[in-house]
Design a protein around this motif. Structure first.
Motif, PDB file in Angstrom:
ATOM      1  N   PHE A  19       1.760  -9.177   1.273  1.00 43.42           N
ATOM      2  CA  PHE A  19       2.683  -8.484   2.161  1.00 43.42           C
ATOM      3  C   PHE A  19       3.932  -8.007   1.422  1.00 43.42           C
ATOM      4  O   PHE A  19       4.423  -8.678   0.511  1.00 43.42           O
ATOM      5  N   CYS A  20       4.439  -6.863   1.846  1.00 42.89           N
ATOM      6  CA  CYS A  20       5.647  -6.284   1.249  1.00 42.89           C
ATOM      7  C   CYS A  20       6.838  -7.206   1.435  1.00 42.89           C
ATOM      8  O   CYS A  20       6.945  -7.913   2.440  1.00 42.89           O
ATOM      9  N   GLY A  39       0.815  -1.209   0.000  1.00 44.06           N
ATOM     10  CA  GLY A  39       0.000   0.000   0.000  1.00 44.06           C
ATOM     11  C   GLY A  39       0.847   1.258   0.000  1.00 44.06           C
ATOM     12  O   GLY A  39       0.590   2.168  -0.758  1.00 44.06           O
ATOM     13  N   ASP A  40       1.861   1.290   0.842  1.00 44.74           N
ATOM     14  CA  ASP A  40       2.738   2.458   0.895  1.00 44.74           C
ATOM     15  C   ASP A  40       4.007   2.189   0.102  1.00 44.74           C
ATOM     16  O   ASP A  40       4.432   1.045  -0.057  1.00 44.74           O
ATOM     17  N   GLY A  90      13.348   0.823   0.813  1.00 47.50           N
ATOM     18  CA  GLY A  90      13.903  -0.516   0.964  1.00 47.50           C
ATOM     19  C   GLY A  90      13.054  -1.640   0.410  1.00 47.50           C
ATOM     20  O   GLY A  90      13.361  -2.808   0.636  1.00 47.50           O
ATOM     21  N   LEU A  91      11.995  -1.311  -0.325  1.00 46.68           N
ATOM     22  CA  LEU A  91      11.192  -2.374  -0.938  1.00 46.68           C
ATOM     23  C   LEU A  91      12.016  -3.101  -1.998  1.00 46.68           C
ATOM     24  O   LEU A  91      12.767  -2.478  -2.757  1.00 46.68           O
ATOM     25  N   ALA A 114       8.425   0.254  12.691  1.00 51.18           N
ATOM     26  CA  ALA A 114       8.610   1.338  13.666  1.00 51.18           C
ATOM     27  C   ALA A 114       7.948   2.632  13.195  1.00 51.18           C
ATOM     28  O   ALA A 114       7.298   3.331  13.986  1.00 51.18           O
ATOM     29  N   LYS A 115       8.093   2.970  11.915  1.00 48.54           N
ATOM     30  CA  LYS A 115       7.467   4.190  11.397  1.00 48.54           C
ATOM     31  C   LYS A 115       5.947   4.116  11.508  1.00 48.54           C
ATOM     32  O   LYS A 115       5.289   5.112  11.813  1.00 48.54           O
ATOM     33  N   THR A 116       5.397   2.946  11.273  1.00 45.23           N
ATOM     34  CA  THR A 116       3.950   2.783  11.392  1.00 45.23           C
ATOM     35  C   THR A 116       3.503   3.026  12.829  1.00 45.23           C
ATOM     36  O   THR A 116       2.508   3.724  13.068  1.00 45.23           O
TER      37      THR A 116
END
Length: 136
Positions: free
Chosen positions: A36-37, A21-22, A26-27, A50-52
């Motif tokens: 899932f990513c 989604g985002d 680093g993807l 952590a950012k989430t």
């Protein structure tokens, strides 16, 4: 191959099991998992986790483990009640206690990794590096 390598989150370098989604840093170029990513390295997946969590507090006003995990792992997909109590116990707070996510980020991230994967194979240094990246 060990069980650690076989978990979806570990295999995808996405131990928080963050859904597509985002446009995360680093993807991996190829995204073989439809849900899932996949990240190029674990530190990028942990950074996204952590950012989430920081976003939950800063933009959504979520300040309890119950609020965090209810959003992270909704009951439609998870045993959210058990997840909440596991994380609260790991962090050492009551599930409904108001906390500053920044002050509890390391144990929150570690507990989520453990719960999502059944183990946490990452060193404290890797997790702390990812948290620094998330804050930076």
């Amino acid at each position: 191959m060990t069980a650690i390598q076989e978990t979806r989150g570990i295999r995808n370098n996405n131990p928080g099991n963050i859904r597509h989604g985002d446009d995360w840093n680093g993807l991996a170029e190829k995204q073989p998992d439809a849900s899932f990513c996949t990240f190029t390295e674990p530190r990028w997946g942990i950074r996204a986790l952590a950012k989430t969590l920081l976003t939950y507090q800063r933009r959504r006003g979520i300040h309890t483990v119950r609020g965090i995990i209810s959003r992270w792992a909704p009951p439609s997909e998870n045993d959210t009640h058990s997840y909440i109590h596991h994380v609260a116990h790991f962090v050492g707070v009551d599930a409904d206690e108001t906390i500053r996510v920044e002050d509890h980020l390391f144990p929150l991230v570690s507990a989520i990794i453990l719960h999502e994967n059944g183990n946490n194979p990452y060193s404290n240094e890797t997790i702390l590096e990812a948290i620094r990246m998330a804050r930076g």
